[in-house]
Design a protein around this motif. Structure first.
Motif, PDB file in Angstrom:
ATOM      1  N   ILE A  90       0.830  -1.206   0.000  1.00  0.00           N
ATOM      2  CA  ILE A  90       0.000   0.000   0.000  1.00  0.00           C
ATOM      3  C   ILE A  90       0.865   1.258   0.000  1.00  0.00           C
ATOM      4  O   ILE A  90       0.607   2.211  -0.748  1.00  0.00           O
ATOM      5  CB  ILE A  90      -0.945  -0.011   1.216  1.00  0.00           C
ATOM      6  CG1 ILE A  90      -2.043  -1.070   1.012  1.00  0.00           C
ATOM      7  CG2 ILE A  90      -1.579   1.359   1.433  1.00  0.00           C
ATOM      8  CD1 ILE A  90      -2.922  -1.275   2.218  1.00  0.00           C
ATOM      9  N   MET A  93       2.303   1.684  -3.380  1.00  0.00           N
ATOM     10  CA  MET A  93       1.253   2.056  -4.323  1.00  0.00           C
ATOM     11  C   MET A  93       0.927   3.541  -4.226  1.00  0.00           C
ATOM     12  O   MET A  93       0.634   4.190  -5.237  1.00  0.00           O
ATOM     13  CB  MET A  93       0.000   1.214  -4.040  1.00  0.00           C
ATOM     14  CG  MET A  93      -1.170   1.483  -4.958  1.00  0.00           C
ATOM     15  SD  MET A  93      -2.556   0.378  -4.566  1.00  0.00           S
ATOM     16  CE  MET A  93      -3.031   0.986  -2.941  1.00  0.00           C
ATOM     17  N   LEU A 106       1.810  -0.623 -10.047  1.00  0.00           N
ATOM     18  CA  LEU A 106       0.904  -1.707  -9.668  1.00  0.00           C
ATOM     19  C   LEU A 106       1.347  -3.031 -10.274  1.00  0.00           C
ATOM     20  O   LEU A 106       1.357  -4.068  -9.605  1.00  0.00           O
ATOM     21  CB  LEU A 106      -0.522  -1.366 -10.112  1.00  0.00           C
ATOM     22  CG  LEU A 106      -1.635  -2.313  -9.661  1.00  0.00           C
ATOM     23  CD1 LEU A 106      -1.842  -2.217  -8.161  1.00  0.00           C
ATOM     24  CD2 LEU A 106      -2.930  -1.997 -10.400  1.00  0.00           C
ATOM     25  N   VAL A 110       4.664  -3.214  -6.828  1.00  0.00           N
ATOM     26  CA  VAL A 110       3.576  -3.644  -5.944  1.00  0.00           C
ATOM     27  C   VAL A 110       3.323  -5.144  -6.108  1.00  0.00           C
ATOM     28  O   VAL A 110       3.153  -5.871  -5.126  1.00  0.00           O
ATOM     29  CB  VAL A 110       2.291  -2.834  -6.223  1.00  0.00           C
ATOM     30  CG1 VAL A 110       1.129  -3.371  -5.389  1.00  0.00           C
ATOM     31  CG2 VAL A 110       2.513  -1.359  -5.925  1.00  0.00           C
ATOM     32  N   LEU A 121      -5.385  -4.251 -13.570  1.00  0.00           N
ATOM     33  CA  LEU A 121      -6.568  -3.475 -13.223  1.00  0.00           C
ATOM     34  C   LEU A 121      -7.565  -3.615 -14.359  1.00  0.00           C
ATOM     35  O   LEU A 121      -7.258  -3.293 -15.511  1.00  0.00           O
ATOM     36  CB  LEU A 121      -6.215  -1.999 -13.019  1.00  0.00           C
ATOM     37  CG  LEU A 121      -7.404  -1.051 -12.835  1.00  0.00           C
ATOM     38  CD1 LEU A 121      -8.210  -1.416 -11.589  1.00  0.00           C
ATOM     39  CD2 LEU A 121      -6.924   0.397 -12.766  1.00  0.00           C
ATOM     40  N   LEU A 192     -13.948  -3.873  -7.113  1.00  0.00           N
ATOM     41  CA  LEU A 192     -13.707  -2.480  -6.758  1.00  0.00           C
ATOM     42  C   LEU A 192     -14.953  -1.634  -6.992  1.00  0.00           C
ATOM     43  O   LEU A 192     -15.606  -1.757  -8.033  1.00  0.00           O
ATOM     44  CB  LEU A 192     -12.553  -1.907  -7.595  1.00  0.00           C
ATOM     45  CG  LEU A 192     -11.221  -2.678  -7.523  1.00  0.00           C
ATOM     46  CD1 LEU A 192     -10.236  -2.104  -8.532  1.00  0.00           C
ATOM     47  CD2 LEU A 192     -10.642  -2.639  -6.115  1.00  0.00           C
ATOM     48  N   LEU A 203      -9.406  -5.791  -9.447  1.00  0.00           N
ATOM     49  CA  LEU A 203      -7.975  -6.070  -9.406  1.00  0.00           C
ATOM     50  C   LEU A 203      -7.806  -7.574  -9.566  1.00  0.00           C
ATOM     51  O   LEU A 203      -8.432  -8.350  -8.832  1.00  0.00           O
ATOM     52  CB  LEU A 203      -7.361  -5.617  -8.083  1.00  0.00           C
ATOM     53  CG  LEU A 203      -6.710  -4.240  -8.029  1.00  0.00           C
ATOM     54  CD1 LEU A 203      -6.150  -3.987  -6.635  1.00  0.00           C
ATOM     55  CD2 LEU A 203      -5.630  -4.080  -9.072  1.00  0.00           C
ATOM     56  N   PHE A 225      -6.768  -4.328   1.273  1.00  0.00           N
ATOM     57  CA  PHE A 225      -5.991  -3.784   0.158  1.00  0.00           C
ATOM     58  C   PHE A 225      -6.917  -3.242  -0.924  1.00  0.00           C
ATOM     59  O   PHE A 225      -6.676  -2.155  -1.484  1.00  0.00           O
ATOM     60  CB  PHE A 225      -5.091  -4.877  -0.422  1.00  0.00           C
ATOM     61  CG  PHE A 225      -4.203  -4.413  -1.542  1.00  0.00           C
ATOM     62  CD1 PHE A 225      -3.033  -3.728  -1.274  1.00  0.00           C
ATOM     63  CD2 PHE A 225      -4.542  -4.655  -2.865  1.00  0.00           C
ATOM     64  CE1 PHE A 225      -2.212  -3.293  -2.304  1.00  0.00           C
ATOM     65  CE2 PHE A 225      -3.735  -4.223  -3.896  1.00  0.00           C
ATOM     66  CZ  PHE A 225      -2.558  -3.543  -3.610  1.00  0.00           C
ATOM     67  N   PHE A 229      -7.200   0.583  -2.328  1.00  0.00           N
ATOM     68  CA  PHE A 229      -6.985   0.816  -3.750  1.00  0.00           C
ATOM     69  C   PHE A 229      -8.156   1.567  -4.380  1.00  0.00           C
ATOM     70  O   PHE A 229      -7.960   2.519  -5.138  1.00  0.00           O
ATOM     71  CB  PHE A 229      -6.777  -0.516  -4.478  1.00  0.00           C
ATOM     72  CG  PHE A 229      -6.490  -0.350  -5.941  1.00  0.00           C
ATOM     73  CD1 PHE A 229      -5.206  -0.148  -6.395  1.00  0.00           C
ATOM     74  CD2 PHE A 229      -7.524  -0.385  -6.875  1.00  0.00           C
ATOM     75  CE1 PHE A 229      -4.944   0.020  -7.747  1.00  0.00           C
ATOM     76  CE2 PHE A 229      -7.272  -0.206  -8.223  1.00  0.00           C
ATOM     77  CZ  PHE A 229      -5.971  -0.012  -8.654  1.00  0.00           C
ATOM     78  N   GLU A 230      -9.371   1.149  -4.082  1.00  0.00           N
ATOM     79  CA  GLU A 230     -10.523   1.791  -4.726  1.00  0.00           C
ATOM     80  C   GLU A 230     -10.675   3.240  -4.257  1.00  0.00           C
ATOM     81  O   GLU A 230     -11.094   4.108  -5.048  1.00  0.00           O
ATOM     82  CB  GLU A 230     -11.800   0.990  -4.474  1.00  0.00           C
ATOM     83  CG  GLU A 230     -12.250   0.908  -3.044  1.00  0.00           C
ATOM     84  CD  GLU A 230     -13.427  -0.034  -2.856  1.00  0.00           C
ATOM     85  OE1 GLU A 230     -13.754  -0.781  -3.807  1.00  0.00           O
ATOM     86  OE2 GLU A 230     -14.024  -0.042  -1.753  1.00  0.00           O
ATOM     87  N   THR A 232      -8.133   5.154  -3.460  1.00  0.00           N
ATOM     88  CA  THR A 232      -7.074   5.872  -4.173  1.00  0.00           C
ATOM     89  C   THR A 232      -7.499   6.149  -5.625  1.00  0.00           C
ATOM     90  O   THR A 232      -7.242   7.223  -6.165  1.00  0.00           O
ATOM     91  CB  THR A 232      -5.764   5.050  -4.149  1.00  0.00           C
ATOM     92  OG1 THR A 232      -5.419   4.745  -2.792  1.00  0.00           O
ATOM     93  CG2 THR A 232      -4.626   5.833  -4.786  1.00  0.00           C
ATOM     94  N   MET A 233      -8.136   5.154  -6.211  1.00  0.00           N
ATOM     95  CA  MET A 233      -8.606   5.335  -7.603  1.00  0.00           C
ATOM     96  C   MET A 233      -9.662   6.420  -7.700  1.00  0.00           C
ATOM     97  O   MET A 233      -9.694   7.166  -8.697  1.00  0.00           O
ATOM     98  CB  MET A 233      -9.186   4.011  -8.117  1.00  0.00           C
ATOM     99  CG  MET A 233      -8.140   3.030  -8.646  1.00  0.00           C
ATOM    100  SD  MET A 233      -7.369   3.586 -10.188  1.00  0.00           S
ATOM    101  CE  MET A 233      -8.754   3.527 -11.309  1.00  0.00           C
TER     102      MET A 233
END
Length: 238
Positions: A90, A93, A106, A110, A121, A192, A203, A225, A229-230, A232-233
């Motif tokens: 994380i 990332m 990624l 990562v 992705l 996600l 992912l 995780f 990630f979602e 951050t996206m």
């Protein structure tokens, strides 16, 4: 030293040491077994030694307890190692200061930190795959039609959709794994959610090891995780 006639004399120093530290014998399971066996011989074969039977059962329970104890400790260490691994991934990332760098990391560092052979992705979109941005990120990004992710993860199941699915596969699809498809034997699918009004994503982690992702494994860390990630996206998509 006074001894009983007809019985072997115990070494004086050894006797004094045993009397001073009886725990030496009590803590030695092999010595205790030998003493109990010697006591059984003196009792004869027609006497049932209930105390000896009870001790044997207690010893068996102790062995099982020690095995359980070792298993719990091993599982705790494994869980701690997994937690540290996810945290490192994380942090790496989140180092990306541009979207393309974020995605390339990624599929690079990562993925290496997580110990997987491939990471992609998958985004549902109506965007043309010939778009230059899609082609530049082709090693990591997979663009699919709406509804693909649900079909890929859930198949024909009617049970509620899960955020994380771990499973063994005979081989991956070329659409998802490209040239690594044939050697991919297990995968982790992380659903996600990018927020209201946006199509879902996924992912996809692939491994050549068929035991790396199995349905019997826990999914809490991968779920965490996916949650990071979602979120951050969403920042990149806003």
């Amino acid at each position: 030293m006074t001894t009983t006639p007809g019985k072997p004399e115990l070494d004086r120093k050894l006797r004094e040491r045993v009397l001073a530290r009886p725990d030496i014998i009590l803590d030695d399971s092999d010595m205790m077994k030998a003493l109990i066996a010697a006591n059984d011989k003196t009792m004869g074969g027609n006497i049932v030694d209930l105390r000896g039977i009870a001790m044997e059962r207690l010893e068996d329970r102790l062995d099982r307890l020690e095995d359980t104890h070792r298993s719990v400790i091993a599982a705790a260490y494994e869980n701690l190692a997994g937690t540290n691994q996810i945290h490192r991934a994380i942090i790496r990332m989140m180092d990306g200061d541009e979207f393309e760098t974020f995605l390339r990391d990624l599929g690079g560092e990562v993925a290496d930190i997580l110990g997987v052979d491939s990471m992609h992705l998958v985004l549902e979109t109506t965007q043309d795959e010939s778009d230059p941005a899609v082609r530049r990120l082709g090693d990591v990004l997979r663009v699919v039609d709406p509804g693909f992710i649900s079909a890929y993860m859930d198949g024909y199941r009617t049970s509620p959709a899960r955020q994380v699915i771990l499973r063994q596969i005979e081989a991956g699809t070329e659409e998802m794994y490209g040239e690594k498809a044939e050697h991919t034997c297990s995968e982790a699918c992380l659903r996600l959610d990018f927020g209201p009004g946006r199509l879902p994503g996924m992912l996809l982690m692939g491994s050549e090891d068929p035991q790396q992702f199995t349905p019997q494994q826990g999914t809490d860390l991968l779920g965490f995780f996916a949650g990071v990630f979602e979120r951050t996206m969403r920042r990149w998509l806003s």
